[in-house]
Design an enzyme around this catalytic site. Structure first.
Site, PDB file in Angstrom:
ATOM      1  N   ASP A 281       1.101   0.023  -5.120  1.00 45.76           N
ATOM      2  CA  ASP A 281      -0.121   0.296  -5.884  1.00 45.76           C
ATOM      3  C   ASP A 281      -0.191   1.721  -6.420  1.00 45.76           C
ATOM      4  OD1 ASP A 281      -0.467   1.347  -3.318  1.00 45.76           O
ATOM      5  OD2 ASP A 281      -2.598   0.872  -3.219  1.00 45.76           O
ATOM      6  N   HIS A 282       0.277   2.695  -5.649  1.00 41.88           N
ATOM      7  CA  HIS A 282       0.244   4.092  -6.100  1.00 41.88           C
ATOM      8  C   HIS A 282       1.161   4.925  -5.227  1.00 41.88           C
ATOM      9  CE1 HIS A 282      -2.371   5.024  -2.658  1.00 41.88           C
ATOM     10  NE2 HIS A 282      -3.128   3.999  -3.017  1.00 41.88           N
TER      11      HIS A 282
ATOM     12  N   THR B 208      -6.025   2.695  -5.379  1.00 44.39           N
ATOM     13  CA  THR B 208      -5.815   1.267  -5.168  1.00 44.39           C
ATOM     14  C   THR B 208      -6.682   0.433  -6.093  1.00 44.39           C
ATOM     15  OG1 THR B 208      -5.133   1.502  -2.860  1.00 44.39           O
ATOM     16  CG2 THR B 208      -6.055  -0.618  -3.496  1.00 44.39           C
TER      17      THR B 208
ATOM     18  N   HIS C 210      -0.808   3.511   4.802  1.00 47.81           N
ATOM     19  CA  HIS C 210      -1.840   4.284   4.109  1.00 47.81           C
ATOM     20  C   HIS C 210      -1.936   5.670   4.735  1.00 47.81           C
ATOM     21  CE1 HIS C 210      -5.696   5.459   2.412  1.00 47.81           C
ATOM     22  NE2 HIS C 210      -5.755   4.346   1.706  1.00 47.81           N
TER      23      HIS C 210
ATOM     24  N   GLU D 203       0.814  -1.220   0.000  1.00 49.14           N
ATOM     25  CA  GLU D 203       0.000   0.000   0.000  1.00 49.14           C
ATOM     26  C   GLU D 203       0.843   1.265   0.000  1.00 49.14           C
ATOM     27  OE1 GLU D 203      -2.756   2.683  -0.128  1.00 49.14           O
ATOM     28  OE2 GLU D 203      -3.368   0.573  -0.137  1.00 49.14           O
TER      29      GLU D 203
END
Length: 702
Positions: free
Chosen positions: A480-481, A305, A421, A261
């Site tokens: 993911d990003h 995500t 996150h 994440e």
């Protein structure tokens, strides 16, 4: 002088005077927000002029509605319209700060799927100056409440109100004409919402987005079977032959997809306070049996995500607005990795330490063909077990492992971590590194949650070795990003030891890790440019599964024919030679702006631009029109969603029955769970052993 003052006051005591005061104040605060709260990339006198003018037409039109009302009602309606548009502006200011984009109807529609603990993120990014967007409303209310301005109850002629509305329409037409003279195809060829706001304003953007949303709904209903032909023809024409040397080297192996994440590439080998932030991932990255990619980019849009998952498991881009998993995950037809793997003899499972409805996963995963989906109610709970968006990674990975060992082999298992996150908060007992010192709260906690994630990976890899799964599994790690958006330029520059951090730097900052680790794999650091859209074709080739006939917009990263043009969702791109950000082109190797393109450079850039635009458009057509319902590749069976249930009782019964096959790790170990060691302090405090707690055998009683 008194006479002039009296005349001015008299004007504002009229309804027309109050109307123009409201327009002026609203324009001033909107223009201030454009300049200070957004990064619209305004360049040149024409764009400066349009930015200043574009709030006026829509404000005149909206506030002009009040002129059709009589007496006090007219003032009340004007204030209500001001309040609603100010709330919309305020919401976009907050959203833009973290995501560099504007809110869409599709995103709002799907907000229920991502609302868990969202308030923490909102309060974390809010700044006192954000409330200035309500200043005009407060001034108007105070002026009326204190009778510094009196309400004018005299009626206004309907033709005057109509004239204001007509003026607003004419001004908007002029605005649109000027915008098109500076950027042709603004409303038909733009993937970046910044352009629409820059040229037409936030309110106009809202209308444009609403029309697009309605059109998308109608498009799906009107699509026909022949609409897929243009997609198939393009893919056939641009087919890339996979790398023969790596074809099938992982055939029959288990596959782990480890979702890191918000994890960015710069964290690899990054040190802070004298220690490595991610020592376990660093080691994996450099191992001889790990294929690591150092020019691998996230390509997500608003879905973040969800977009990453869509690309990873379907080789389809996320949508320009909202999340495809939310808007289309339940109803569309897919040719996703879980279904492909299932039809090649694999058991498929996903695990996530939050509620199943997050990003509409409970429905989307059925459409994709996942056999199992282990979520929050499958795992143990306790005081401080959760942070932000779900179960802390160490606890989650431990509990997920106890379901993994029950899966019949070979299996395809995706584990989605969440602790790293935004807003990157972690309780003191789990902090093992100090915060960075940029002075930016969003940035400074990032290393703490990243290190915690890395520790959870280290524990999981130790368990893989103890279970023997490391010998017959391919473990894929991907970020993911981005974790830190481009709106934190000063802090990022300080973090990276750079003097500045511009738009070019931010484009390069979109790199995320992509690693394929497998015992005996010929590894090394690969410098090929690629992105999340390329993951599925790459993995299928390694597994020896032919993907010739699937609708996939990525290609095998290991192929010599792989295109190294990496498309971003807004139409920008990165290649080894050139980087496009908005209307500016950079030399990727030097980072310098290319002010005058040579004919050769223009030809190369035009080719890349055409590829990016075409593939984004075609992918959007596949999604928006649900075109895969009209096309089934040879050897593939369409997924029947009714075949899947993620009901816990049914899933546990299914897992228990599956042990009779004798292929799971648990079955091969004669029903004895493989100990999983974690130093998670919550489990020690809860009285749980740091080794396996036999969750698999007791979970049915939870």
């Amino acid at each position: 002088m008194k006479h002039i003052g009296s005349k001015i006051r008299g004007f504002f005591d009229s309804r027309l005077g109050f109307f123009f005061l409201a327009i002026a104040l609203f324009w001033a605060k909107t223009y201030w927000a454009y300049q200070n709260k957004f990064n619209l990339g305004v360049k040149g006198s024409m764009q400066d002029l349009l930015l200043a003018l574009n709030p006026i037409p829509t404000t005149l039109l909206l506030f002009g509605i009040a002129l059709y009302m009589r007496g006090r009602k007219s003032y009340i309606v004007m204030l209500i319209i001001d309040a609603l548009t100010s709330i919309w502006l305020f919401a976009n200011v907050l959203y833009y700060r973290e995501f560099s984009d504007f809110l869409t109807f599709a995103l709002i529609k799907g907000s229920g799927a991502v609302s868990n603990n969202l308030s923490k993120g909102i309060f974390g990014i809010m700044r006192p100056s954000d409330w200035f967007v309500f200043l005009d409303l407060a001034i108007l209310i105070i002026l009326l409440a204190t009778h510094l301005i009196h309400m004018d109850l005299r009626p206004i002629k309907k033709r005057f109100a109509l004239g204001v509305s007509l003026l607003a329409v004419l001004l908007f037409g002029a605005n649109l004409s000027m915008a098109y003279s500076d950027r042709s195809g603004l409303l038909t060829r733009t993937f970046d919402n910044n352009y629409i706001v820059k040229y037409l304003g936030l309110n106009a953007y809202t209308v444009v987005d609403g029309v697009k949303t309605a059109r998308t709904s109608a498009t799906k209903a009107n699509a026909k079977a022949s609409d897929i032909d243009s997609v198939l023809n393009y893919l056939k024409k641009n087919k890339v032959a996979p790398n023969v040397e790596y074809s099938g080297v992982a055939k029959g192996k288990n596959v782990f997809i480890i979702h890191l994440e918000s994890f960015q590439q710069f964290l690899i080998d990054f040190k802070w306070d004298g220690q490595e932030v991610t020592p376990n991932l660093n080691k994996l990255y450099h191992e001889s049996d790990t294929l690591s990619f150092d020019n691998f980019f996230n390509q997500v849009g608003q879905g973040k995500t969800a977009d990453a998952e869509m690309m990873l498991e379907n080789s389809l881009f996320g949508l320009p607005e909202g999340s495809a998993m939310v808007s289309d995950g339940t109803s569309n037809t897919f040719q996703a990795a879980p279904a492909i793997m299932d039809q090649n003899g694999y058991t498929t499972a996903a695990a996530h330490g939050d509620v199943p409805s997050f990003w509409n996963r409970d429905n989307t995963y059925k459409s994709w063909g996942y056999d199992y989906f282990f979520t929050k109610n499958y795992f143990q709970s306790g005081k401080n077990f959760d942070v932000g968006y779900g179960l802390k990674d160490k606890i989650f990975m431990k509990d997920a492992a106890e379901y993994v060992e029950q899966l019949p082999q070979p299996f395809y298992a995706k584990l989605i971590t969440v602790t790293n996150h935004y807003p990157y908060t972690l309780d003191k007992q789990n902090q093992t590194i100090t915060k960075t010192d940029t002075g930016d709260d969003t940035v400074d906690g990032y290393v703490q949650t990243a290190k915690y994630l890395d520790q959870s990976i280290g524990e999981f890899m130790t368990w893989l070795k103890q279970s023997g799964l490391d010998k017959n599994s391919m473990v894929v790690f991907y970020g993911d990003h981005y974790g830190i958006s481009g709106n934190h330029k000063k802090a990022v520059a300080k973090l990276l030891g750079k003097k500045s951090f511009d738009d070019f730097d931010n484009a390069q900052f979109q790199r995320v890790p992509f690693m394929i680790h497998m015992d005996g794999l010929k590894g090394g650091v690969n410098h090929t440019y690629g992105g999340e859209i390329d993951v599925l074709p790459t993995l299928l080739n390694l597994l020896g599964i032919k993907a010739d006939n699937y609708v996939q917009f990525g290609s095998d990263l290991l192929s010599s024919q792989h295109s190294q043009t990496v498309a971003f969702r807004n139409g920008d791109f990165v290649t080894p030679q050139y980087t496009k950000v908005g209307s500016t082109y950079y030399d990727t190797t030097t980072g310098k702006v290319i002010k005058h393109l040579s004919s050769e450079q223009k030809a190369t850039i035009d080719k890349a631009t055409n590829q990016v635009t075409t593939e984004l458009n075609l992918s959007d057509r596949v999604m928006n029109e649900d075109l895969l319902r009209f096309y089934t590749p040879n050897g593939f069976m369409k997924v029947d969603k009714s075949d899947y249930s993620y009901n816990k009782k049914k899933a546990l019964a299914k897992l228990k029955k599956a042990q009779k096959k004798g292929t799971s790790v648990l079955a091969k170990n004669k029903g004895v769970a493989i100990p999983y060691v974690t130093d998670a302090p919550e489990l020690v405090k809860a009285g749980s052993s740091s080794s396996s707690s036999s969750l698999s055998s007791s979970s049915s009683s939870k």
